[in-house]
Design an enzyme around this catalytic site. Structure first.
Site, PDB file in Angstrom:
ATOM      1  N   HIS A 306       0.619  -1.322  -0.385  1.00 14.81           N
ATOM      2  CA  HIS A 306      -0.431   0.261   0.032  1.00 14.81           C
ATOM      3  C   HIS A 306       1.270   0.907  -0.165  1.00 14.81           C
ATOM      4  CE1 HIS A 306      -2.854   3.095   0.773  1.00 14.81           C
ATOM      5  NE2 HIS A 306      -3.504   1.891   0.693  1.00 14.81           N
ATOM      6  N   ASP A 363      -7.855  -4.766  -0.691  1.00 12.24           N
ATOM      7  CA  ASP A 363      -8.682  -5.032  -2.358  1.00 12.24           C
ATOM      8  C   ASP A 363      -8.112  -6.297  -2.389  1.00 12.24           C
ATOM      9  OD1 ASP A 363      -9.492  -2.276  -3.140  1.00 12.24           O
ATOM     10  OD2 ASP A 363      -7.628  -2.186  -3.625  1.00 12.24           O
TER      11      ASP A 363
HETATM   12  N1  ACO Z   1       4.822  -7.537  -4.907  1.00 13.08           N
HETATM   13  C1  ACO Z   1       5.847  -7.565  -5.184  1.00 13.08           C
HETATM   14  N2  ACO Z   1       6.764  -6.973  -4.786  1.00 13.08           N
HETATM   15  C2  ACO Z   1       6.448  -5.278  -4.550  1.00 13.08           C
HETATM   16  C3  ACO Z   1       5.133  -5.345  -4.723  1.00 13.08           C
HETATM   17  C4  ACO Z   1       3.908  -6.932  -4.224  1.00 13.08           C
HETATM   18  N3  ACO Z   1       2.697  -6.101  -4.811  1.00 13.08           N
HETATM   19  N4  ACO Z   1       4.594  -4.300  -3.651  1.00 13.08           N
HETATM   20  C5  ACO Z   1       5.641  -3.716  -3.673  1.00 13.08           C
HETATM   21  N5  ACO Z   1       6.515  -5.211  -3.664  1.00 13.08           N
HETATM   22  C6  ACO Z   1       7.915  -3.866  -3.792  1.00 13.08           C
HETATM   23  C7  ACO Z   1       8.099  -3.671  -4.708  1.00 13.08           C
HETATM   24  O1  ACO Z   1       9.319  -3.872  -5.810  1.00 13.08           O
HETATM   25  C8  ACO Z   1       9.869  -1.837  -3.688  1.00 13.08           C
HETATM   26  O2  ACO Z   1      10.913  -3.165  -4.046  1.00 13.08           O
HETATM   27  P1  ACO Z   1      12.419  -3.222  -3.879  1.00 13.08           P
HETATM   28  O3  ACO Z   1      12.117  -2.111  -2.091  1.00 13.08           O
HETATM   29  O4  ACO Z   1      12.652  -3.932  -3.568  1.00 13.08           O
HETATM   30  O5  ACO Z   1      12.921  -2.107  -4.577  1.00 13.08           O
HETATM   31  C9  ACO Z   1       9.023  -2.422  -2.308  1.00 13.08           C
HETATM   32  O6  ACO Z   1       8.384  -3.249  -2.016  1.00 13.08           O
HETATM   33  C10 ACO Z   1       8.619  -0.956  -1.641  1.00 13.08           C
HETATM   34  O7  ACO Z   1       7.100  -0.976  -2.867  1.00 13.08           O
HETATM   35  P2  ACO Z   1       7.085   0.415  -3.326  1.00 13.08           P
HETATM   36  O8  ACO Z   1       6.339   0.127  -5.285  1.00 13.08           O
HETATM   37  O9  ACO Z   1       8.533   1.317  -3.420  1.00 13.08           O
HETATM   38  O10 ACO Z   1       6.072   1.418  -2.623  1.00 13.08           O
HETATM   39  P3  ACO Z   1       5.133   1.953  -3.325  1.00 13.08           P
HETATM   40  O11 ACO Z   1       4.435   2.328  -1.856  1.00 13.08           O
HETATM   41  O12 ACO Z   1       5.369   2.637  -4.766  1.00 13.08           O
HETATM   42  O13 ACO Z   1       3.537   1.286  -4.189  1.00 13.08           O
HETATM   43  C11 ACO Z   1       1.174  -0.261  -4.399  1.00 13.08           C
HETATM   44  C12 ACO Z   1       2.568   0.531  -3.626  1.00 13.08           C
HETATM   45  C13 ACO Z   1       1.241   0.818  -5.581  1.00 13.08           C
HETATM   46  C14 ACO Z   1       0.325  -0.358  -3.188  1.00 13.08           C
HETATM   47  C15 ACO Z   1       1.923  -2.004  -4.996  1.00 13.08           C
HETATM   48  O14 ACO Z   1       2.589  -2.011  -3.735  1.00 13.08           O
HETATM   49  C16 ACO Z   1       1.815  -2.064  -5.247  1.00 13.08           C
HETATM   50  O15 ACO Z   1       1.604  -2.047  -6.583  1.00 13.08           O
HETATM   51  N6  ACO Z   1       0.481  -3.247  -5.666  1.00 13.08           N
HETATM   52  C17 ACO Z   1      -0.144  -4.361  -5.918  1.00 13.08           C
HETATM   53  C18 ACO Z   1      -1.573  -3.387  -6.992  1.00 13.08           C
HETATM   54  C19 ACO Z   1      -2.364  -3.571  -5.178  1.00 13.08           C
HETATM   55  O16 ACO Z   1      -2.540  -4.591  -4.768  1.00 13.08           O
HETATM   56  N7  ACO Z   1      -2.924  -1.864  -5.941  1.00 13.08           N
HETATM   57  C20 ACO Z   1      -3.848  -1.821  -4.415  1.00 13.08           C
HETATM   58  C21 ACO Z   1      -3.949  -1.060  -3.773  1.00 13.08           C
HETATM   59  S1  ACO Z   1      -4.720  -0.919  -2.088  1.00 13.08           S
HETATM   60  C22 ACO Z   1      -5.553   0.572  -2.042  1.00 13.08           C
HETATM   61  O17 ACO Z   1      -5.432   1.402  -3.662  1.00 13.08           O
HETATM   62  C23 ACO Z   1      -6.931   0.027  -1.911  1.00 13.08           C
END
Ligand code: ACO
Length: 429
Positions: A306, A363
């Site tokens: 998130h 979600d």
């Molecule tokens: N699966 C695998 N790896 C992940 C995931 C995931 N779902 N989410 C984050 N990571 C990893 C990133 O690759 C990053 O790794 P690194 O540090 O080695 O580079 C680390 O975790 C940090 O993640 P960020 O991308 O910096 O987190 P950010 O805050 O930008 O993204 C987001 C958050 C967009 C929700 C992301 O976790 C994602 O895309 N999740 C999947 C989509 C999803 O479920 N969206 C719904 C969100 S809830 C809502 O909107 C109500």
């Protein structure tokens, strides 16, 4: 003395007041910056920009806190109903029993839609996306309620609030019935808000659908958990449209359109799409977990992580318990739901996810719950809209009641061509 920030620009020092919120959040007030210096600020995606002050919802992503009007989401989830929570968000306080009874009765009495609206549904293609139908029909409400000059602005806002809360479930259920070729069902006003919606979704004139109380309880919970989340994309859109003094119906239609996008309300749909793909490819959970960890794939596990909640999402914690209860009670056998449980367990004990604090988000569980309830995947975002409606209305009201509110009109830094010639068409290359 209150804190000020100092900004040095072209040898000049500008003092900017610091605004401090109830929970000690701090913001630099730049409203006079352009007048004093000629400069504006630039903030792609509004990552650091507060668009307003607001007294509705407080979030602390680090600590996993979400409160509506100061009341923790955990308490509302346990003790409140969706309509009571809507009242709290919109009116700013918990209603007394007579106030709640009056509000509930008003909503009950506005559940029907105009008979002419029913005919609109025949004009949409059979496979029309329910969010498109929802936006179109909500927009059309303006045309049915346009001659109301004898009411004060406050009375009209209150009436339109009740109309929207009452009619959105009917409009949504009609969209679903149309998509599966069944007759549209009339609301039943003796039923509760959630029971009535499930009745309109799943009853037919030939057969009454007995709604399981656990379904009503879970839907009530889901709607409360989605009711507001401060300045997200759709809520900011509602405030923006309200700022032009367009009608509440127009502002809510815009909110529905903003919510529709996969970056906002569409993620729970993607959870089910991912699980379906997983199942079709043989159901290997470990393959998907490894893919998510492999930086070369760009694949992310849908429903994990998130942007705001870096510890845990308090809504997901509540929903996990509700999801377990619903699945156990309904004794639903669905290979997709089994895969979801397997994936949840695998990710929660994997060091990659633990180190990055990647928990299943709201979600993930809402997708599973909607699937278990029999809501079609394509309608998941519609469910989100039903829940988010009171938040949108509360923000529109807060904006409209703000003394000296202005039309929202961001600025830009122009990076296109400097003064250019108009070349006549025969000389263009
Ligand atoms: N699966 C695998 N790896 C992940 C995931 C995931 N779902 N989410 C984050 N990571 C990893 C990133 O690759 C990053 O790794 P690194 O540090 O080695 O580079 C680390 O975790 C940090 O993640 P960020 O991308 O910096 O987190 P950010 O805050 O930008 O993204 C987001 C958050 C967009 C929700 C992301 O976790 C994602 O895309 N999740 C999947 C989509 C999803 O479920 N969206 C719904 C969100 S809830 C809502 O909107 C109500």
């Amino acid at each position: 003395m209150s804190e000020v920030a100092e900004l040095k620009l072209e040898g000049q020092t500008v003092e900017l007041p610091v605004v401090v919120g109830t929970e000690n959040e701090k913001g630099i007030d730049i409203s006079n910056l352009r007048a004093k210096t000629g400069y504006i600020t630039l903030d792609n995606g509004y990552m650091n920009t507060g668009a307003c002050t607001s007294a509705i919802t407080f979030i602390d992503g680090e600590k996993g806190i979400l409160r509506y009007r100061g009341i923790p989401i955990e308490v509302l989830a346990e003790r409140s109903s969706f309509l009571e929570t809507a009242y709290l968000l919109i009116d700013g306080k918990l209603p007394t029993q007579p106030e709640l009874d009056n509000f509930t009765n008003r909503v009950r009495r506005h559940t029907m839609i105009h008979e002419d609206i029913k005919r609109f549904y025949d004009g949409f293609p059979r496979d029309a996306h329910p969010m498109a139908i929802l936006a179109s029909v909500v927009s059309s409400l303006s045309t049915f309620y346009q001659h109301e000059n004898n009411r004060t602005e406050a009375e009209l806002f209150s009436l339109n609030t009740v109309r929207l809360l009452a009619k959105l479930p009917t409009i949504a259920a009609c969209a679903y019935k149309k998509s599966i070729g069944q007759p549209l069902m009339y609301p039943q006003n003796h039923m509760s808000y959630c029971e009535n919606f499930l009745h309109m979704m799943f009853s037919t004139p030939a057969e009454h659908y007995e709604v399981d109380p656990v379904m009503i309880e879970t839907l009530n919970l889901l709607l409360i958990l989605h009711a507001d989340h401060e300045q997200n994309c759709s809520t900011s859109t509602v405030r923006m449209v309200s700022s032009s003094k367009a009608s509440l119906f127009a502002a809510i239609t815009a909110g529905i359109c903003a919510l529709w996008g996969p970056r906002h309300g569409g993620a729970n749909e993607e959870v089910i799409d991912m699980l379906t793909q997983m199942r079709n490819e043989g159901g290997s959970v470990s393959k998907y977990v490894e893919m998510a960890k492999d930086k070369n794939t760009k694949f992310k596990l849908m429903g994990f992580g998130h942007r705001v909640y870096k510890n845990f999402d308090p809504r997901a914690k509540i929903l996990k318990a509700a999801c377990d209860k619903l699945l156990a009670k309904m004794k639903i056998s669905d290979p997709l739901l089994d895969l979801a449980k397997e994936l949840e367990e695998a990710a929660l004990k994997d060091p990659y996810f633990i180190e990055r604090k990647l928990y299943p988000n709201v979600d993930f569980y809402s997708g599973i719950i909607y699937k278990a309830m029999g809501i079609p995947t394509v309608a998941f975002t519609v469910m989100f809209a039903l829940g988010r409606l009171p938040g949108w209305i509360a923000h529109a009201k807060e904006y409209l009641n703000e003394p000296g509110n202005k039309i929202n009109r961001p600025r830009q830094i122009y990076i296109g061509p400097a003064l250019a010639d108009y070349v006549s068409v025969d000389k263009r290359k």
